[in-house]
Design a protein around this motif. Sequence first.
Motif, PDB file in Angstrom:
ATOM      1  N   ARG A 249       0.806  -1.123   0.069  1.00  0.00           N
ATOM      2  CA  ARG A 249      -0.031   0.154   0.064  1.00  0.00           C
ATOM      3  C   ARG A 249       0.879   1.200  -0.016  1.00  0.00           C
ATOM      4  N   PHE A 250       1.797   1.367   0.930  1.00  0.00           N
ATOM      5  CA  PHE A 250       2.915   2.299   0.907  1.00  0.00           C
ATOM      6  C   PHE A 250       3.541   2.680  -0.524  1.00  0.00           C
ATOM      7  N   GLU A 251       3.843   1.498  -1.032  1.00  0.00           N
ATOM      8  CA  GLU A 251       4.528   1.815  -2.164  1.00  0.00           C
ATOM      9  C   GLU A 251       3.526   2.351  -3.358  1.00  0.00           C
ATOM     10  N   ARG A 252       2.573   1.750  -3.541  1.00  0.00           N
ATOM     11  CA  ARG A 252       1.429   2.274  -4.319  1.00  0.00           C
ATOM     12  C   ARG A 252       1.152   3.772  -4.171  1.00  0.00           C
ATOM     13  N   TYR A 253       1.057   4.432  -2.896  1.00  0.00           N
ATOM     14  CA  TYR A 253       0.640   5.585  -2.608  1.00  0.00           C
ATOM     15  C   TYR A 253       2.045   6.563  -2.985  1.00  0.00           C
ATOM     16  N   VAL A 254       3.260   5.972  -2.855  1.00  0.00           N
ATOM     17  CA  VAL A 254       4.453   6.478  -3.184  1.00  0.00           C
ATOM     18  C   VAL A 254       4.415   6.885  -4.764  1.00  0.00           C
TER      19      VAL A 254
END
Length: 121
Positions: free
Chosen positions: A91-96
């Motif tokens: 999820r973090f990488e998607r938001y990045v």
Amino acid sequence: MMNAVSKAWDGALVRKWLESRVDAARLEQAAADRRGYAAQDDYDKAAAEEWVCQSLKTSGHTDDQAGFAARIKTLLVQEEYRTTGIHDDRRFERYVRANLRKIAKMTKANDGFANTLRYQG
């Protein structure tokens, strides 16, 4: 088609915008942290925004539009984004990546960096 009178790239304005987004993201993380488990997604979203803006701010490319765009592209093709304290890596990488694409569009259009309000529209 570009206007004949397009505004010049303003590195200082970009740095100010990045700094304001870092500050806003930190406030959002603190608020999400207080809300607990139900706000983990909000926390990861704010952490991603902070990571992106901090990475771009410290890259040293803010004075050159082409260099700044190249730095964004470099970050976009990166395999992983390392940070601590997040709840869900994917999820973090998607938001990045979403934040990087948003800033890439802003960079290409040279528009939006004057909006330093905490809540972006």
